[in-house]
Design a protein around this motif. Sequence first.
Motif, mmCIF file in Angstrom:
data_model
loop_
_atom_site.group_PDB
_atom_site.id
_atom_site.type_symbol
_atom_site.label_atom_id
_atom_site.label_comp_id
_atom_site.label_asym_id
_atom_site.label_seq_id
_atom_site.Cartn_x
_atom_site.Cartn_y
_atom_site.Cartn_z
ATOM 1 N N ASN A 224 0.818 -1.217 0.000
ATOM 2 C CA ASN A 224 0.000 0.000 0.000
ATOM 3 C C ASN A 224 0.849 1.262 0.000
ATOM 4 O OD1 ASN A 224 -2.354 -1.459 -0.066
ATOM 5 N ND2 ASN A 224 -2.703 -1.377 2.142
ATOM 6 N N TYR A 225 1.895 1.269 0.802
ATOM 7 C CA TYR A 225 2.777 2.442 0.828
ATOM 8 C C TYR A 225 3.438 2.623 -0.536
ATOM 9 C CZ TYR A 225 6.343 5.708 2.562
ATOM 10 O OH TYR A 225 7.150 6.799 2.770
ATOM 11 N N GLY A 226 3.822 1.519 -1.152
ATOM 12 C CA GLY A 226 4.435 1.600 -2.472
ATOM 13 C C GLY A 226 3.496 2.181 -3.502
ATOM 14 N N GLN A 227 2.212 1.834 -3.414
ATOM 15 C CA GLN A 227 1.239 2.410 -4.332
ATOM 16 C C GLN A 227 1.101 3.911 -4.095
ATOM 17 O OE1 GLN A 227 -2.455 0.058 -5.081
ATOM 18 N NE2 GLN A 227 -1.522 -1.403 -3.661
ATOM 19 N N GLY A 228 1.096 4.308 -2.821
ATOM 20 C CA GLY A 228 1.014 5.729 -2.503
ATOM 21 C C GLY A 228 2.219 6.493 -3.013
ATOM 22 N N VAL A 229 3.409 5.941 -2.806
ATOM 23 C CA VAL A 229 4.636 6.589 -3.276
ATOM 24 C C VAL A 229 4.651 6.666 -4.802
ATOM 25 C CG1 VAL A 229 7.141 6.332 -3.452
ATOM 26 C CG2 VAL A 229 6.006 6.019 -1.242
ATOM 27 N N ALA A 230 4.235 5.591 -5.451
ATOM 28 C CA ALA A 230 4.224 5.591 -6.922
ATOM 29 C C ALA A 230 3.267 6.646 -7.465
ATOM 30 C CB ALA A 230 3.835 4.201 -7.431
ATOM 31 N N ARG A 231 2.083 6.723 -6.896
ATOM 32 C CA ARG A 231 1.092 7.705 -7.365
ATOM 33 C C ARG A 231 1.568 9.130 -7.090
ATOM 34 N NH1 ARG A 231 -1.176 11.050 -9.220
ATOM 35 N NH2 ARG A 231 -3.413 11.492 -9.496
ATOM 36 N N ALA A 232 2.107 9.370 -5.907
ATOM 37 C CA ALA A 232 2.585 10.710 -5.578
ATOM 38 C C ALA A 232 3.796 11.091 -6.429
ATOM 39 C CB ALA A 232 2.933 10.786 -4.090
ATOM 40 N N SER A 233 4.663 10.129 -6.699
ATOM 41 C CA SER A 233 5.846 10.403 -7.522
ATOM 42 C C SER A 233 5.442 10.811 -8.933
ATOM 43 C CB SER A 233 6.745 9.159 -7.571
ATOM 44 O OG SER A 233 7.252 8.854 -6.288
ATOM 45 N N THR A 234 4.457 10.137 -9.482
ATOM 46 C CA THR A 234 3.954 10.518 -10.799
ATOM 47 C C THR A 234 3.408 11.938 -10.776
ATOM 48 O OG1 THR A 234 3.395 8.229 -11.332
ATOM 49 C CG2 THR A 234 2.273 9.952 -12.592
ATOM 50 N N HIS A 235 2.674 12.269 -9.717
ATOM 51 C CA HIS A 235 2.096 13.608 -9.590
ATOM 52 C C HIS A 235 3.178 14.675 -9.569
ATOM 53 C CE1 HIS A 235 -0.917 16.596 -8.366
ATOM 54 N NE2 HIS A 235 -0.007 17.039 -7.527
ATOM 55 N N TYR A 236 4.291 14.388 -8.897
ATOM 56 C CA TYR A 236 5.345 15.390 -8.745
ATOM 57 C C TYR A 236 6.492 15.221 -9.748
ATOM 58 C CZ TYR A 236 3.100 17.132 -4.558
ATOM 59 O OH TYR A 236 2.196 17.698 -3.680
ATOM 60 N N GLY A 237 6.368 14.289 -10.672
ATOM 61 C CA GLY A 237 7.323 14.191 -11.767
ATOM 62 C C GLY A 237 8.660 13.579 -11.420
ATOM 63 N N VAL A 238 8.690 12.623 -10.489
ATOM 64 C CA VAL A 238 9.930 11.910 -10.173
ATOM 65 C C VAL A 238 9.683 10.414 -10.356
ATOM 66 C CG1 VAL A 238 10.706 13.678 -8.563
ATOM 67 C CG2 VAL A 238 9.392 11.729 -7.713
ATOM 68 N N THR A 239 10.761 9.655 -10.512
ATOM 69 C CA THR A 239 10.637 8.212 -10.652
ATOM 70 C C THR A 239 10.557 7.553 -9.274
ATOM 71 O OG1 THR A 239 13.031 7.841 -10.657
ATOM 72 C CG2 THR A 239 11.958 8.283 -12.789
ATOM 73 N N ALA A 240 9.990 6.350 -9.226
ATOM 74 C CA ALA A 240 9.859 5.621 -7.967
ATOM 75 C C ALA A 240 10.389 4.195 -8.135
ATOM 76 C CB ALA A 240 8.401 5.583 -7.517
ATOM 77 N N THR A 241 11.328 3.813 -7.266
ATOM 78 C CA THR A 241 11.842 2.453 -7.214
ATOM 79 C C THR A 241 11.371 1.843 -5.896
ATOM 80 O OG1 THR A 241 13.795 3.059 -8.501
ATOM 81 C CG2 THR A 241 13.897 0.996 -7.234
ATOM 82 N N ILE A 242 10.609 0.772 -5.982
ATOM 83 C CA ILE A 242 9.972 0.189 -4.805
ATOM 84 C C ILE A 242 10.516 -1.213 -4.565
ATOM 85 C CG2 ILE A 242 7.801 -0.417 -3.709
ATOM 86 C CD1 ILE A 242 8.065 2.556 -4.311
ATOM 87 N N VAL A 243 10.939 -1.483 -3.330
ATOM 88 C CA VAL A 243 11.453 -2.799 -2.950
ATOM 89 C C VAL A 243 10.414 -3.519 -2.088
ATOM 90 C CG1 VAL A 243 13.319 -4.079 -1.840
ATOM 91 C CG2 VAL A 243 13.815 -1.905 -2.999
ATOM 92 N N VAL A 244 10.111 -4.755 -2.458
ATOM 93 C CA VAL A 244 9.167 -5.586 -1.704
ATOM 94 C C VAL A 244 9.848 -6.910 -1.364
ATOM 95 C CG1 VAL A 244 7.188 -4.557 -2.881
ATOM 96 C CG2 VAL A 244 8.167 -6.698 -3.747
ATOM 97 N N PRO A 245 9.413 -7.591 -0.318
ATOM 98 C CA PRO A 245 9.987 -8.907 -0.010
ATOM 99 C C PRO A 245 9.504 -9.967 -0.992
ATOM 100 C CG PRO A 245 8.252 -8.375 1.545
ATOM 101 C CD PRO A 245 8.459 -7.149 0.704
ATOM 102 N N HIS A 246 10.263 -11.048 -1.109
ATOM 103 C CA HIS A 246 9.831 -12.168 -1.933
ATOM 104 C C HIS A 246 8.513 -12.709 -1.390
ATOM 105 C CE1 HIS A 246 13.472 -12.361 -4.329
ATOM 106 N NE2 HIS A 246 14.200 -12.308 -3.226
ATOM 107 N N GLY A 247 7.635 -13.115 -2.307
ATOM 108 C CA GLY A 247 6.347 -13.640 -1.894
ATOM 109 C C GLY A 247 5.327 -12.569 -1.593
ATOM 110 N N ASN A 248 5.636 -11.324 -1.955
ATOM 111 C CA ASN A 248 4.684 -10.240 -1.705
ATOM 112 C C ASN A 248 3.421 -10.426 -2.546
ATOM 113 O OD1 ASN A 248 4.415 -7.686 -0.212
ATOM 114 N ND2 ASN A 248 4.216 -6.762 -2.233
ATOM 115 N N SER A 249 2.360 -9.747 -2.147
ATOM 116 C CA SER A 249 1.077 -9.854 -2.839
ATOM 117 C C SER A 249 1.222 -9.571 -4.333
ATOM 118 C CB SER A 249 0.081 -8.862 -2.230
ATOM 119 O OG SER A 249 -0.996 -8.611 -3.110
#
Length: 336
Positions: free
Chosen positions: A81-106
């Motif tokens: 969920n936090y990654g989705q928030g960061v990705a959406r906000a990053s798009t809004h502000y014009g920066v790229t987003a690199t998101i790290v999740v653990p193996h087996g994530n949803s």
Amino acid sequence: MQLPAYDDLLRAAKIVRQVMPPTPTCTWPLLSERAGAEVWLKHENHSPVGAFKLRGAMVYLDWLRREHPRVTGVAAATRGNYGQGVARASTHYGVTATIVVPHGNSPAKNRAMQALGAELIEHGEDFQSSLEYAAELAKERGLHMIPSFHPLLVHGTGTYALEMFEDAPELEAVYVPIGLGSSICGVMAAKAALELRTAPGLKAAPRLSTKIVGVVAKASPSYALSFKAGHVVTHPAETRIADGLACRVPNADALEAILQGVDHIVEVTEGEIAAAMRVLFEDTHNLAEGAGAAAVAGLLREREAVAGRRVGAVLTGGNVDRETFLAAMEQTGDAA
């Protein structure tokens, strides 16, 4: 950590409004009947990313673009969920987003983050491992590492609490899930701010006696253990149904605030969380992920304590995989 003041929350609300309207705060007759109390749900599952995390991410990215305009990319760790928030906000502000999740994530959350424009990297067996790797990766790539807990994130989460207290004033208790702590700290901040100053147009400020109750997964009890001990206690995070609550290492700043402002913490089982997911679907026709249903699970566990009272619970998110949701629906009973 100093919680945001009233004016801070109003400024944060203006930032959040750029991408989302207020989410509903509703009372549902069947749920209230089941709990034996007047229950008000804050529906953060109705946000544009299906969870409350967009609020804090927007406030943080707004600050980053103003204070560090040369930053072109950010990194963060998440269970989804936090990654989705960061990705959406990053798009809004014009920066790229690199998101790290653990193996087996949803898988569903992974796809959602990618659809929102994030580069997704799987690393580690739990959130803490992903968080540590994300920090290393940020240094290697020259990215700005967005922390998973920060006062600015609390500014954002406090905006949903302002909305909730406006729509459902004089709550006697509010049940809030604890992942890393930004959500419950935001509720504490809004309560404190409104006790000091009632906002123009609000029906009423929340009662000074409003109790804030934290809810954690019994299979990931680090915050409950830390609350009892009065200091950070690490513990394996083994919940499967509530990945958003899978915290192995509590944040010290969040714990400091929780120790001051939370009445008590309830631990709920995997079965109780699944039962709450079913209850929310049956009584309100809302989809809740495990972490999102945890507050209702905690409230139902404390039926006797809330009987006849006016109480609230935060449905923090609805981003659940189909298989997980169907498995929860097929179970029976309260599974205490």
